[in-house]
Design a protein around this motif. Structure first.
Motif, short mmCIF file in Angstrom:
data_model
loop_
_atom_site.label_atom_id
_atom_site.label_comp_id
_atom_site.label_asym_id
_atom_site.label_seq_id
_atom_site.Cartn_x
_atom_site.Cartn_y
_atom_site.Cartn_z
N UNK A 72 12.88 -34.63 -39.15
CA UNK A 72 13.33 -34.64 -37.77
C UNK A 72 12.24 -34.35 -36.76
N UNK A 73 10.99 -34.20 -37.21
CA UNK A 73 9.90 -33.90 -36.30
C UNK A 73 9.48 -35.13 -35.50
N UNK A 74 9.11 -34.96 -34.23
CA UNK A 74 8.57 -36.08 -33.46
C UNK A 74 7.13 -36.42 -33.86
N UNK A 75 6.58 -35.63 -34.76
CA UNK A 75 5.21 -35.90 -35.23
C UNK A 75 5.24 -36.10 -36.75
N UNK A 76 5.72 -37.27 -37.18
CA UNK A 76 5.90 -37.51 -38.62
C UNK A 76 4.61 -37.49 -39.42
N UNK A 77 3.46 -37.62 -38.73
CA UNK A 77 2.19 -37.58 -39.45
C UNK A 77 1.75 -36.16 -39.79
N UNK A 78 2.44 -35.16 -39.22
CA UNK A 78 2.10 -33.75 -39.49
C UNK A 78 3.18 -33.16 -40.39
N UNK A 79 2.84 -32.92 -41.62
CA UNK A 79 3.82 -32.41 -42.58
C UNK A 79 3.25 -31.24 -43.36
N UNK A 80 4.12 -30.34 -43.73
CA UNK A 80 3.71 -29.26 -44.61
C UNK A 80 3.62 -29.80 -46.04
N UNK A 81 2.57 -29.44 -46.74
CA UNK A 81 2.38 -29.94 -48.10
C UNK A 81 3.52 -29.54 -49.02
N UNK A 82 4.19 -28.42 -48.71
CA UNK A 82 5.29 -27.97 -49.55
C UNK A 82 6.58 -28.73 -49.28
N UNK A 83 6.58 -29.59 -48.24
CA UNK A 83 7.77 -30.38 -47.92
C UNK A 83 8.80 -29.66 -47.09
N UNK A 84 8.49 -28.47 -46.59
CA UNK A 84 9.46 -27.69 -45.82
C UNK A 84 9.61 -28.24 -44.41
N UNK A 85 10.70 -27.82 -43.77
CA UNK A 85 10.93 -28.09 -42.36
C UNK A 85 10.90 -26.74 -41.64
N UNK A 86 10.10 -26.64 -40.59
CA UNK A 86 10.02 -25.38 -39.86
C UNK A 86 10.19 -25.64 -38.37
N UNK A 87 10.71 -24.65 -37.68
CA UNK A 87 10.88 -24.73 -36.23
C UNK A 87 10.22 -23.50 -35.61
N UNK A 88 9.42 -23.71 -34.57
CA UNK A 88 8.63 -22.65 -33.96
C UNK A 88 8.89 -22.61 -32.47
N UNK A 89 9.14 -21.42 -31.95
CA UNK A 89 9.36 -21.20 -30.52
C UNK A 89 8.08 -20.65 -29.90
N UNK A 90 7.62 -21.29 -28.83
CA UNK A 90 6.47 -20.81 -28.08
C UNK A 90 6.93 -20.26 -26.74
N UNK A 91 6.48 -19.07 -26.40
CA UNK A 91 6.82 -18.49 -25.10
C UNK A 91 5.59 -17.83 -24.50
N UNK A 92 5.46 -17.97 -23.20
CA UNK A 92 4.32 -17.41 -22.48
C UNK A 92 4.66 -15.99 -22.02
N UNK A 93 3.76 -15.05 -22.32
CA UNK A 93 3.94 -13.65 -21.96
C UNK A 93 2.83 -13.21 -21.03
N UNK A 94 3.20 -12.85 -19.82
CA UNK A 94 2.21 -12.27 -18.91
C UNK A 94 1.95 -10.82 -19.32
N UNK A 95 0.80 -10.31 -18.96
CA UNK A 95 0.47 -8.93 -19.30
C UNK A 95 1.47 -7.95 -18.71
N UNK A 96 2.11 -8.34 -17.61
CA UNK A 96 3.06 -7.46 -16.92
C UNK A 96 4.50 -7.66 -17.36
N UNK A 97 4.74 -8.45 -18.38
CA UNK A 97 6.11 -8.76 -18.80
C UNK A 97 6.86 -7.47 -19.19
N UNK A 98 8.03 -7.20 -18.59
CA UNK A 98 8.76 -5.96 -18.88
C UNK A 98 9.20 -5.84 -20.34
N UNK A 99 9.66 -6.93 -20.93
CA UNK A 99 10.10 -6.86 -22.33
C UNK A 99 8.92 -6.57 -23.25
#
Length: 324
Positions: free
Chosen positions: A98-125
């Motif tokens: 289901x990846x939009x980048x079919x040329x990039x695959x894990x050698x083990x055949x797994x499917x993974x999903x990764x969340x990226x979020x930007x954190x400022x130095x002042x972020x309260x959380x």
């Protein structure tokens, strides 16, 4: 374009990214926190694994910590992380089916999903997360990439589309002893990312020549009182000295430490526990001790013992169970 990461991925040695986030915050740097939020097909890292990409004030990317796949996707993730640094927009990356980048695959055949979020130095959380980390309190990090909250476990309810990552305090290790075996255990503990202290009462004033290793010259009771113990603390008693073993056990077993191990033959255990038993220490407390310390791997050289001890602590931590 694929970002070129270092030829030798020593950045992947980092498992707990909170020190990296804290360092970036202290420098006023913006960070991208990448979190593995879904795994299908037995990927190399578990859900909750994280990476950090941090940048200086001019948004020049310059630091990377952690890994997800051992080289299959990290460069591509870095590209997206640096794009996220530039525009602040969170991203969900899918690799595998289901990846939009079919040329990039894990050698083990797994499917993974990764969340990226930007954190400022002042972020309260982020401030709450790092305060909990410094105070050795568990915390839950709940985020959908745009909105994030951090609080003690059970105090935040995840909303639709949010992911919750539970964050325990860092593993702590206290080693009692002074010989090559004790030094090897402490060295390997520090190299494994444990907050490690070697205790050698009235020992040399100069500390051991081991990077990242703290040193105490106090008595066992004084040292543990200074260092502090909790469920995420392991204590390894490796002194080869009957009286010191007894003193260390007397301080360690009633403590809050989640693991207490004693180096030495099983037949010598009773003479070390006898004074505690005579003093009325409950059997439930005495049976906490792992003796002989470590997994049974057959070796008795310093590094072999160190591997067995750190292996047993990790097995306890990650649910691998005790040796029979």
């Amino acid at each position: 374009m694929r970002t070129s990461l270092p030829d030798w991925p020593v950045f992947g040695f980092v498992d707990d990214v909170r020190p990296a986030l804290d360092a970036a915050r202290r420098k006023g740097r913006t960070s991208i926190l990448a979190t593995l939020v879904a795994v299908e097909g037995g990927g190399p890292r578990p859900v909750g694994t994280q990476m950090v990409f941090s940048a200086s004030h001019d948004e020049t990317p310059d630091e990377v910590f952690g890994y997800f796949s051992g080289g299959c996707v990290e460069s591509d993730i870095a590209d997206h992380a640096y794009a996220c640094l530039a525009d602040g927009e969170p991203r969900r990356l899918v690799y595998g089916e289901g990846s939009p980048w079919p040329d990039i695959r894990l050698l083990c055949g797994a499917r993974i999903e990764i969340l990226l979020e930007r954190l400022e130095a002042s972020d309260p959380a982020l401030a709450i997360l790092l305060e909990a980390w410094a105070a050795r309190r568990p915390a839950d990090w709940v985020t959908d990439g745009r909105r994030r909250e951090c609080a003690a476990p059970g105090e935040v309810t995840a909303w639709e589309g949010a992911f919750t990552r539970h964050c325990d305090p860092a593993q702590k290790l206290v080693v009692f002893g002074s010989d090559p075996t004790a030094l090897a255990i402490a060295t390997l503990g520090a190299q494994s990312g444990f907050e490690t202290t070697l205790v050698r009462g009235k020992g040399p004033e100069s500390p051991p020549p081991v990077p990242g290793l703290a040193y105490s010259r106090q008595s066992p009771a004084e040292a543990l009182a200074t260092i502090g113990t909790d469920d995420w603390t392991a204590i390894a008693i490796a002194s080869h000295n009957l009286e010191l073993d007894r003193e260390a056990l007397a301080a360690a077993l009633p403590s809050a430490a989640g693991y207490v191990g004693l180096l030495g033959a099983r037949r010598r255990l009773e003479e070390r526990l006898a004074p505690l038993r005579a003093a009325g220490v409950p059997e439930a407390v005495l049976t906490r001790v792992h003796a002989p310390i470590g997994l049974d791997i057959g070796g008795k050289a310093p590094w072999a013992v160190a591997v067995s001890v750190i292996g047993e602590i990790m097995a306890e931590r990650f649910g691998g169970g005790r040796k029979s």
